[in-house]
Write a protein that holds these residues in place. Structure first.
Motif: not given
Length: 174
Positions: A76-99
């Motif tokens: 066993p060597g070192s541990d690594k966390a791969e870059d990660s992502s979340l895809v969101f549904y865009e909210d037509k009314v607010t930008n809460v998640i984007e902000e």
């Protein structure tokens, strides 16, 4: 000696059960263990998530071949966390998640894998920085989405116990 009989596994789907939260800060920066108040004050991302990528810890093995054997062993060597992502549904009314997840923001994605079940050791915390946020454009017949890509800034905390309801109130009184 007979082996113990395992009970049947109660299988479940993460959809409708798992909870994904964004926490700007966690007071316990060493153990990355959020309090009940921090969880309750987090931004619940669950209903807006369309897809998930990454959020895993992987070991990078080290090959250790030697002249005594034709087999290439490894350790066993070192541990690594791969870059990660979340895809969101865009909210037509607010930008809460984007902000909340603007480029450059640092915070934590907290996953309650089995839901908000106090005492369950199913809470994972990924400390991260937002690398990018991009709308997904398409002419296809589908909901508007945007993707947020993260870099994992340090070792995630995994299999933490979900704090009990009222745990912070009891702590404050003692």
């Amino acid at each position: 000696m007979a082996l113990p009989i395992a009970r049947p596994v109660e299988k479940y789907s993460r959809r409708g059960i798992s909870i994904f939260l964004w926490l700007d800060k966690i007071a316990d920066t060493q153990a990355l263990t959020p309090t009940r108040a921090e969880l309750d004050g987090g931004l619940n991302l669950s209903a807006a998530i369309a897809s998930i990528s990454g959020f895993t810890l992987e070991n990078q093995s080290i090959e250790t071949p030697d002249m005594s054997d034709g087999f290439d062993s490894s350790i066993p060597g070192s541990d690594k966390a791969e870059d990660s992502s979340l895809v969101f549904y865009e909210d037509k009314v607010t930008n809460v998640i984007e902000e909340a997840l603007a480029k450059g923001k640092q915070g934590n994605v907290v996953m309650l894998r089995k839901g908000d079940v106090p005492g369950s050791k199913s809470m994972d915390v990924f400390p991260l920085r937002v690398g990018s946020q991009s709308p997904a454009y398409t002419a296809d017949n589908e909901a508007a989405k945007f993707e947020v890509k993260f870099t994992i800034t340090r070792r995630p905390a995994q299999a933490l116990a979900v704090p009990a309801v009222g745990a912070t109130a009891k702590k404050a009184l003692s």
